[in-house]
Each structure stands twice: as structure tokens, then as C-alpha cells.
Design an enzyme around this catalytic site. Sequence first.
Site, PDB file in Angstrom:
ATOM      1  N   GLY A   1      -9.196  20.645  82.556  1.00  0.00           N
ATOM      2  CA  GLY A   1     -10.648  20.559  82.569  1.00  0.00           C
ATOM      3  C   GLY A   1     -11.281  19.607  83.552  1.00  0.00           C
TER       4      GLY A   1
ATOM      5  N   GLU B   1      -2.759  20.309  81.233  1.00  0.00           N
ATOM      6  CA  GLU B   1      -2.854  21.644  81.819  1.00  0.00           C
ATOM      7  C   GLU B   1      -3.928  21.722  82.885  1.00  0.00           C
ATOM      8  OE1 GLU B   1      -4.189  23.721  78.337  1.00  0.00           O
ATOM      9  OE2 GLU B   1      -2.172  23.952  77.555  1.00  0.00           O
TER      10      GLU B   1
ATOM     11  N   GLY C   1      -5.886  22.785  86.151  1.00  0.00           N
ATOM     12  CA  GLY C   1      -5.859  23.940  87.043  1.00  0.00           C
ATOM     13  C   GLY C   1      -6.669  23.614  88.287  1.00  0.00           C
ATOM     14  N   ARG C   2      -7.987  23.610  88.107  1.00  0.00           N
ATOM     15  CA  ARG C   2      -8.904  23.401  89.223  1.00  0.00           C
ATOM     16  C   ARG C   2      -8.640  22.092  89.972  1.00  0.00           C
ATOM     17  NH1 ARG C   2     -14.099  25.593  88.674  1.00  0.00           N
ATOM     18  NH2 ARG C   2     -13.750  25.497  86.443  1.00  0.00           N
TER      19      ARG C   2
ATOM     20  N   ARG D   1     -17.132  33.493  91.869  1.00  0.00           N
ATOM     21  CA  ARG D   1     -17.750  32.348  91.194  1.00  0.00           C
ATOM     22  C   ARG D   1     -19.257  32.203  91.468  1.00  0.00           C
ATOM     23  NH1 ARG D   1     -16.740  27.664  91.501  1.00  0.00           N
ATOM     24  NH2 ARG D   1     -16.626  27.226  89.291  1.00  0.00           N
TER      25      ARG D   1
ATOM     26  N   TYR E   1     -21.163  32.502  87.993  1.00  0.00           N
ATOM     27  CA  TYR E   1     -21.598  31.234  87.386  1.00  0.00           C
ATOM     28  C   TYR E   1     -22.678  30.523  88.203  1.00  0.00           C
ATOM     29  CZ  TYR E   1     -16.651  31.671  85.881  1.00  0.00           C
ATOM     30  OH  TYR E   1     -15.428  32.103  85.434  1.00  0.00           O
TER      31      TYR E   1
ATOM     32  N   CYS F   1     -21.611  46.766  97.299  1.00  0.00           N
ATOM     33  CA  CYS F   1     -22.881  47.387  96.927  1.00  0.00           C
ATOM     34  C   CYS F   1     -23.409  46.859  95.604  1.00  0.00           C
ATOM     35  CB  CYS F   1     -22.722  48.892  96.903  1.00  0.00           C
ATOM     36  SG  CYS F   1     -22.327  49.489  98.545  1.00  0.00           S
ATOM     37  N   GLU F   2     -23.750  45.606  95.582  1.00  0.00           N
ATOM     38  CA  GLU F   2     -24.330  44.929  94.421  1.00  0.00           C
ATOM     39  C   GLU F   2     -25.268  43.862  94.948  1.00  0.00           C
ATOM     40  OE1 GLU F   2     -23.620  45.158  91.035  1.00  0.00           O
ATOM     41  OE2 GLU F   2     -21.941  46.556  91.170  1.00  0.00           O
TER      42      GLU F   2
ATOM     43  N   TYR G   1      -9.457  29.664  90.847  1.00  0.00           N
ATOM     44  CA  TYR G   1     -10.353  30.680  90.296  1.00  0.00           C
ATOM     45  C   TYR G   1     -11.028  31.492  91.403  1.00  0.00           C
ATOM     46  CZ  TYR G   1      -9.490  27.745  86.279  1.00  0.00           C
ATOM     47  OH  TYR G   1      -8.863  27.023  85.297  1.00  0.00           O
TER      48      TYR G   1
HETATM   49  N1  LLP Z   1      -5.988  25.023  79.544  1.00  0.00           N
HETATM   50  C1  LLP Z   1      -6.683  25.980  78.918  1.00  0.00           C
HETATM   51  C2  LLP Z   1      -6.348  26.331  77.544  1.00  0.00           C
HETATM   52  C3  LLP Z   1      -7.726  26.625  79.601  1.00  0.00           C
HETATM   53  O1  LLP Z   1      -8.415  27.558  78.991  1.00  0.00           O
HETATM   54  C4  LLP Z   1      -8.022  26.274  80.940  1.00  0.00           C
HETATM   55  C5  LLP Z   1      -9.078  26.942  81.689  1.00  0.00           C
HETATM   56  C6  LLP Z   1      -7.241  25.271  81.552  1.00  0.00           C
HETATM   57  C7  LLP Z   1      -6.237  24.653  80.816  1.00  0.00           C
HETATM   58  C8  LLP Z   1      -7.461  24.814  82.965  1.00  0.00           C
HETATM   59  O2  LLP Z   1      -8.718  24.249  83.114  1.00  0.00           O
HETATM   60  P1  LLP Z   1      -9.102  23.518  84.499  1.00  0.00           P
HETATM   61  O3  LLP Z   1      -8.255  22.282  84.621  1.00  0.00           O
HETATM   62  O4  LLP Z   1      -8.855  24.465  85.605  1.00  0.00           O
HETATM   63  O5  LLP Z   1     -10.536  23.209  84.343  1.00  0.00           O
HETATM   64  N2  LLP Z   1     -13.120  30.823  85.902  1.00  0.00           N
HETATM   65  C9  LLP Z   1     -13.803  29.570  85.638  1.00  0.00           C
HETATM   66  C10 LLP Z   1     -12.927  28.577  84.933  1.00  0.00           C
HETATM   67  C11 LLP Z   1     -12.343  29.098  83.632  1.00  0.00           C
HETATM   68  C12 LLP Z   1     -11.451  28.118  82.964  1.00  0.00           C
HETATM   69  C13 LLP Z   1     -10.710  28.747  81.860  1.00  0.00           C
HETATM   70  N3  LLP Z   1      -9.765  27.908  81.195  1.00  0.00           N
HETATM   71  C14 LLP Z   1     -14.333  29.033  86.961  1.00  0.00           C
HETATM   72  O6  LLP Z   1     -14.164  29.689  87.986  1.00  0.00           O
HETATM   73  O7  LLP Z   1     -14.971  27.984  86.995  1.00  0.00           O
END
Ligand code: LLP
Length: 420
Positions: free
Chosen positions: A239, A273, A275-276, A312, A316, A342-343, A371
Site C-alpha cells: 500500500g 506485500e 507492489g507499486r 489508470r 481513477y 474509440c472512447e 498497474y
Molecule cells: N496486497 C493486497 C492484498 C492487495 O490487494 C494489494 C493491492 C497489494 C498488496 C499491493 O498494494 P500496493 O503496494 O501496490 O499499493 N490498480 C490500482 C491499484 C489496485 C491495488 C490492489 N491491491 C491502481 O492502479 O492504482
Amino acid sequence: MQEFKIKNSVLHCEDVSLAAIAEKVGTPFFAYSHAALCDRIRAYKTAFAEVPHLIAFAVKANGNIAVLKTFANEGGGADIVSGGELHRALAAGIDPKKLVFAGVGKTKREMAAALHADILMFNIESSQELTALDEVAKAQGVKAPVALRVNPNVNPNTHPYISTGLKKSKFGIEITKAVSEYQVAARLPNIEVIGIHSHIGSQLTEVKPFVDALALIAKLIEALRAENMDIRHWDIGGGLGITYDEESPPLVKEMADAIMPLLKKSGCHIIMEPGRSLAGNAGVLVTRVIYTKEGVAKNFVVVDAGMTDLIRPSLYQAYHAIRPVSENKRDEMVVDVVGPICESGDFLAQDRSLPKMTPGELLAVMSAGAYAFTMSSNYNARPRPVEVLVHGSDFDVIRKRETMDDLLLGEQIPDILLKS
Ligand code: LLP
């Protein structure tokens, strides 16, 4: 990101000019910096060095097996949410004992595959899912290692679509019901309770929601231990936000320091966990200007990438910085950067001041390492872009551009339509 900088008036990823990559692989393309990916995971490793931990990269952010392998080489694991992500993680050579499996809708087939692979832990999101996993484990004659995903009802102050820890969210088990749900889990013969999990949302730009949520979980861990539950793995979720525009999210170290007393006191093996924050700023999407168009109300720069490659902004209202790949002095102009789809919702930027562009020029859409490709689609029958991994003064293609034939993969015309 220091890995993306101007040299000789051209934007480079590490020591490779983005224009040179475009020359070789065409546009649009995604380029990821290997150095940036390593730098980010090392920042996590250092920040959490004081506790035993596992950095399980959220595959949903960037599932390319070369990216996963980059993190695996640094000791990382993966957070997966589907059988497909399990397949990717295993294909990348990640140790199954470094995999955690979340998601509200795991099917029995997916559970069976993950159990068979012998993953570290299932993060369970509902009672019915728990029963299903017990049945699958019984059929395999094994015990399934489980954490419950607990929803602490803390507001992460982020975009509603990416906030997951509130009462009304479909994710996790309400914190008030957690103890009784754990008791149910502990009674199931083919389930072994080993941990706890929470994740409150994405693109968080403050430390407080993390601390608030994890303080609640820490209390819950104590209550569970009082009930003889062996909570030894604490998955604190992901997150942490990144800078897309002017956000100033906490540094990994700041976040880690704020929660470290809680983590240490628990004595748990800590799983996270991200990601981003590992991949987001390590990637760019490079696109070529096809046309420019001066309208009565708006000026448009039409490029060869769009919402199919990076959804994105459309989904969003997300901001991604956009930079010309060749920097030379010229007048600025307020434009919408739009794709060929075409949107009306197909835009990469709206009302953005950019140097005046001419057809054929390249633009780099920044912070497209997370993402972006993973959320891409073939809408309008558009082949997905090529992905490259840059390392020093070299780069490798890590996913080929899709071909026209790839678009037809698996399709067939049944005989009935061929009879004349
Ligand atoms: N763990 C769980 C259970 C999650 O649902 C997520 C993200 C993460 C870890 C990783 O979160 P991060 O560190 O990346 O914030 N598509 C959206 C983001 C969706 C996130 C979904 N879950 C975007 O483009 O901003």
C-alpha cells in the site's frame, strides 16, 4: 527517479536512450530499469532488517517474469491472487515457500494448485473460503497453512477504488468477528492456523493509517494467542504510495520505523506485500505522437498508446507525468494527450501543459512500472506493447510485442458457419 534522466537532450533509462529503444522495438513500449527495481527492494530490505521478514512483491502490480525474477534474485517472494499469478511466480522461479495467496474468490482449482505447489500461506477472506480450503486440503491429504485477512476498518485516505480496509469493503473478515472466525479455522481438521494478514489500501501517502491498522492487528494477535492460536507469520500488506505528481509519501524507512516497535514486540516473521512502491517509478511507457489536432475548445496530441496500455488516467483520474523524450526549448501548449481508441475516456492526460509536439516525436509517460501493463487490454484489437528491461547501457526484450495473430489466439470459426 534518478534512473530516468536527460543526457544530451534525450531522456534515458539508466544509460540507454529511450529514443534508441524506440528505434529498435517500435512504439508503444514499456521500459523498466533493473537498477531502480533492485534499489527499491533493497530499501525495503534495509528498512526491515531488524525483523525476520519476507518481501512478497504484489504480482498484480507487474507480473512480467523477468521483473519477478529480479526481485527473487534479491530474496523476494510474491503475493499472488489467482492461479494465473501462481503460474507466473513459479515460472519466474520464485521459491513456493515465499508465496502468499490472497483474494476473495479463490476457486478450489486454484487452491489445489497452490497447495500442490506447497506455498507459504493462504490469506483467507471468508468463512466459506475456509471450508472450501479445508475440503481441498483433505483431498490432497495435507494441512493448508492459513492466515485470516482481517479488515481493521481504518480509512487509508486514498482513491475509493483502491481503498480496501473499510467496513463496506468486500475484502477480509471484519475485525470484530476475527476471534470467532479463527476459532472455526482452528477446529477444521485440514487447516493449520499460522498467521494473520491485513491490507488497507493502495497509494497511501501517510504513515498514520498503517500504524493505526497494525496497532489494532497487534492487539488482535495478543487476543488470538490467549486463545492458543499459533500466530507466527504477520502479513502487513502493501500500500505504500509513490510520487506521480506532487505527492510526498513516506519513505519506506519512515513507514518501517513507525511500525517497528509493534512488529518487534510480536516476535512474528513479518511478511509485506508492496507492489507499486517497488515497481511504479521504475517503469515508463513510451509512445509516439501520431497527429496533433487543434480544436475550438481543446488541443489534442494523439499518440499511439492509450487506455488499453495504461488505463489508470481513465479509471481513477490518475495523474502520470508526461515528458518529451527529446528535450529542446520550445513554446508550451495546454493539451489533452489522447490515444487512438474509440472512447472519449481514452486519455493519458488532460489539460496538461506540454512543449509543442509534432507528429513522429516521442513522449514518455512516467511512473508506468506498476498497474500499467498488468491492466492492459486488447480492446479495439490492439496488440499489447513490448516490454524491455534496461540494465546499465543495455536492454533486453522481456515480452515481445503481440502480433496480429496473437490477437486471434484460441479463436475459431465453427463448421456450422462455413457451410454455404
Ligand atoms: N496486497 C493486497 C492484498 C492487495 O490487494 C494489494 C493491492 C497489494 C498488496 C499491493 O498494494 P500496493 O503496494 O501496490 O499499493 N490498480 C490500482 C491499484 C489496485 C491495488 C490492489 N491491491 C491502481 O492502479 O492504482
